[in-house]
Design a protein around this motif. Structure first.
Motif, PDB file in Angstrom:
ATOM      1  N   SER A   1       4.546   0.071  -4.360  1.00 18.79           N
ATOM      2  CA  SER A   1       5.811  -0.199  -5.050  1.00 18.79           C
ATOM      3  C   SER A   1       6.689   1.031  -4.925  1.00 18.79           C
ATOM      4  O   SER A   1       6.189   2.156  -4.824  1.00 18.79           O
ATOM      5  CB  SER A   1       5.564  -0.510  -6.532  1.00 18.79           C
ATOM      6  N   GLN A   2       8.003   0.811  -4.975  1.00 18.84           N
ATOM      7  CA  GLN A   2       8.897   1.965  -5.064  1.00 18.84           C
ATOM      8  C   GLN A   2       8.593   2.769  -6.331  1.00 18.84           C
ATOM      9  O   GLN A   2       8.823   3.980  -6.384  1.00 18.84           O
ATOM     10  CB  GLN A   2      10.356   1.513  -5.082  1.00 18.84           C
TER      11      GLN A   2
ATOM     12  N   PRO B   1       7.406  -2.637  -2.084  1.00 19.49           N
ATOM     13  CA  PRO B   1       8.559  -3.472  -2.426  1.00 19.49           C
ATOM     14  C   PRO B   1       9.479  -2.805  -3.440  1.00 19.49           C
ATOM     15  O   PRO B   1       9.035  -2.030  -4.299  1.00 19.49           O
ATOM     16  CB  PRO B   1       7.910  -4.723  -3.040  1.00 19.49           C
ATOM     17  N   GLY B   2      10.764  -3.146  -3.323  1.00 19.69           N
ATOM     18  CA  GLY B   2      11.721  -2.811  -4.364  1.00 19.69           C
ATOM     19  C   GLY B   2      11.776  -3.954  -5.351  1.00 19.69           C
ATOM     20  O   GLY B   2      10.751  -4.546  -5.699  1.00 19.69           O
TER      21      GLY B   2
ATOM     22  N   LEU C   1      19.065  -9.018  -3.679  1.00 14.48           N
ATOM     23  CA  LEU C   1      17.749  -8.508  -4.016  1.00 14.48           C
ATOM     24  C   LEU C   1      16.714  -9.135  -3.084  1.00 14.48           C
ATOM     25  O   LEU C   1      16.999 -10.071  -2.347  1.00 14.48           O
ATOM     26  CB  LEU C   1      17.425  -8.812  -5.482  1.00 14.48           C
ATOM     27  N   GLY C   2      15.503  -8.602  -3.115  1.00 15.49           N
ATOM     28  CA  GLY C   2      14.488  -9.013  -2.154  1.00 15.49           C
ATOM     29  C   GLY C   2      13.785 -10.301  -2.539  1.00 15.49           C
ATOM     30  O   GLY C   2      13.865 -10.772  -3.681  1.00 15.49           O
TER      31      GLY C   2
ATOM     32  N   HIS D   1       1.366   5.156   6.527  1.00 13.67           N
ATOM     33  CA  HIS D   1       2.789   4.980   6.224  1.00 13.67           C
ATOM     34  C   HIS D   1       2.975   4.037   5.040  1.00 13.67           C
ATOM     35  O   HIS D   1       2.238   3.060   4.887  1.00 13.67           O
ATOM     36  CB  HIS D   1       3.523   4.423   7.441  1.00 13.67           C
ATOM     37  N   ASN D   2       3.973   4.312   4.206  1.00 17.17           N
ATOM     38  CA  ASN D   2       4.321   3.489   3.053  1.00 17.17           C
ATOM     39  C   ASN D   2       5.712   2.911   3.326  1.00 17.17           C
ATOM     40  O   ASN D   2       6.730   3.548   3.063  1.00 17.17           O
ATOM     41  CB  ASN D   2       4.308   4.348   1.792  1.00 17.17           C
ATOM     42  N   LEU D   3       5.750   1.713   3.881  1.00 19.13           N
ATOM     43  CA  LEU D   3       6.992   1.116   4.374  1.00 19.13           C
ATOM     44  C   LEU D   3       7.808   0.557   3.216  1.00 19.13           C
ATOM     45  O   LEU D   3       7.377  -0.379   2.526  1.00 19.13           O
ATOM     46  CB  LEU D   3       6.669   0.011   5.388  1.00 19.13           C
TER      47      LEU D   3
END
Length: 256
Positions: free
Chosen positions: A149-150, A192-193, A221-222, A245-247
């Motif tokens: 998570s962000q 995710p945001g 929003l997503g 990596h944390n995409l």
């Protein structure tokens, strides 16, 4: 068909992001093992195994409480006995706390950590143990995608335990990648945001939605599909030379 004949375990697969990932992966040719503590769908609708059955006959649901070591071991044992190997783990199952630090009691803390950290650790451990036994195919023995998570990198307003747990999962992603990339086990994450999954309640509180819109650079929003497509990339053979990596899938939230 980017995941043709790959065996995938998706935790937290009944609802939301996990459900979207399970269905997308099935459409991409994967053998899907949908794991969750319940078949009930948070957003409403048919159980995920019924939805998967409309896409592929090669899907099963295994009821699993990932906070319990015996149930996680059984999940992986049954998957290997049935399908032969575990090519991909989507480490997605989680719970939220919904409380600031001063209001977080030990029971609240333990509930979040038992799933979001201990559960994630148990799934990671069993996945790595199994993948170490497997042959190398297209430069990997297996792939792991953690759903972080962000809020593992910035504060989670009034959700102390959740934010801490996601920060821990970001770290575990890097540690597993560091320790096991040389063994051809590839570990990455998707962060995710603000994602609109269809969940009701506080998730769609007007004030929170407005705050998220102001923080997000893109004009929407997503959705769960946005996260699922990012997970698909990292789970596929297209993601080469990427480890730890944390995409971010946040519409530019963290860029501002």
């Amino acid at each position: 068909m980017r995941l043709l004949d790959k065996t995938v375990i998706v935790t937290g697969a009944s609802s939301g992001i996990g459900r979207a990932i399970a269905l997308l992966f099935a459409r991409e040719g994967a053998v899907v093992v949908a794991a969750d503590i319940t078949e009930d769908v948070v957003e409403g609708g048919e159980p995920v195994i019924q939805a998967l059955g409309q896409i592929t006959p090669r899907a099963v649901f295994i009821k699993t409480d990932i906070s319990r070591e015996d149930e996680v071991k059984a999940l992986f044992r049954q998957t290997v006995e049935t399908f032969g190997r575990v090519d991909i783990l989507i480490n997605n199952a989680m719970v939220r706390g919904g409380l600031p630090l001063a209001e977080t009691e030990m029971a609240d803390w333990d509930r979040v950590m038992n799933v979001n950290l201990t559960g994630a650790y148990l799934c990671l451990r069993e996945a790595v143990r199994q993948m170490l036994k497997q042959d190398i195919v297209n430069e990997t023995r297996g792939r792991i995608v953690n759903i972080t998570s962000q809020h593992g990198m910035i504060g989670a307003p009034d959700d102390f335990a959740y934010g801490v747990s996601k920060a821990g999962l970001v770290y575990m992603t890097k540690q597993v990648a560091t320790d096991y990339a040389k063994e051809f086990i590839v570990c990455n994450a998707v962060a995710p945001g603000k994602i609109l999954t269809g969940k009701k309640g506080s998730a769609i509180d007007p004030a929170k939605l407005e705050y998220s819109r102001q923080r997000t650079a893109m004009p929407r929003l997503g959705t769960s599909q946005d996260v699922a497509h990012a997970a698909l990339f990292l789970a596929s053979d297209e993601a080469t030379y990427i480890a730890g990596h944390n995409l971010m899938v946040d519409g530019g939230w963290m860029a501002q």
